[in-house]
Enzyme design. Sequence first.
Site, PDB file in Angstrom:
ATOM      1  CG  HIS A 155       5.268  -0.607   0.032  1.00  0.00           C
ATOM      2  ND1 HIS A 155       5.281  -1.434  -1.076  1.00  0.00           N
ATOM      3  CD2 HIS A 155       4.357  -1.140   0.886  1.00  0.00           C
ATOM      4  CE1 HIS A 155       4.418  -2.425  -0.893  1.00  0.00           C
ATOM      5  NE2 HIS A 155       3.852  -2.276   0.289  1.00  0.00           N
ATOM      6  CD  GLU A 197       1.678  -5.188  -0.546  1.00  0.00           C
ATOM      7  OE1 GLU A 197       2.554  -4.998   0.319  1.00  0.00           O
ATOM      8  OE2 GLU A 197       0.696  -4.451  -0.657  1.00  0.00           O
ATOM      9  CG  HIS A 228       4.941  -4.258   4.565  1.00  0.00           C
ATOM     10  ND1 HIS A 228       5.238  -5.331   3.753  1.00  0.00           N
ATOM     11  CD2 HIS A 228       3.952  -3.566   3.931  1.00  0.00           C
ATOM     12  CE1 HIS A 228       4.466  -5.296   2.681  1.00  0.00           C
ATOM     13  NE2 HIS A 228       3.681  -4.232   2.756  1.00  0.00           N
ATOM     14  CD  GLU A 229       2.539   0.320   4.658  1.00  0.00           C
ATOM     15  OE1 GLU A 229       2.583   1.154   3.735  1.00  0.00           O
ATOM     16  OE2 GLU A 229       1.901  -0.753   4.562  1.00  0.00           O
TER      17      GLU A 229
END
Length: 265
Positions: free
Chosen positions: A136, A191, A132-133
């Site tokens: 970004h 997100e 997930h990070e």
Amino acid sequence: MKSSVITILSALVLLLSAQPASAQFNLKRAANAALKTAKAFTLTDEDMAAYVKESVDWMDKHNPVPGDDDPYTIRLKKLTDGLTDADGIPLNFKVYDVIDVNAFACPDGSVRVFSSLMDIMSDDELMGIIGHEIGHVVKRHSKNAFKQELLTGALKDAVASTNGKVAALTDSQLGTLGESLASAKFSQKQEKEADDCGYDFLVANGRNPWGMVMSFEKFLTLEEGASQKASYISKMFSSHPETKERIKRMSERATKDGFTRPEAK
């Protein structure tokens, strides 16, 4: 863009000359602000890279990073083995041995995972968070947030006064930038984009995307406990219903794609 900025500055100069002395001070401040805005548009990718590197180096120096023989480091290296880049951005991973429950990724591909987060996450869950990070980073959310901090935060004077060169940052300024990297908050849209991009990254690199879902579920169980309501939870999940919707959406995607959910550990 440059011609419009020059036009604005020229108009301010003419306006200054026509004003009484008592009014010129505020107009000069406006002219200075316009000049800083003009210079902000010249901030290059190379400048950004230099600021990011300096900030990451500062954080690595001022946080306890376990050695190569430490169990935390060994575990993270094993989990991230083979993850060398994301969309052409080189990746590097380190552990910060601190009590906060957190993880973050920087625009240059530096991923930092806190030991306290590793303590409460299984390997699959931890990889879900890392994916997930990295999402970004790939979607340039981290880069845009960092640039915003540079141009509008406490560093704006340093950036704007360099005449196209990278400003030398003080220790305090580097600390401010480091904090902005570690605690960056993103919109619900961003997100979701990071969820999807991180999912794709995990799948492309042979990881089970169910880990992302399982990490979200674990955070839901932690939201009620004050001792565990740490920065990562508050910055990543803006509301309880939204978290449930993200879990539902990603679960449906993993099921549709035929992935088997790992057993909880």
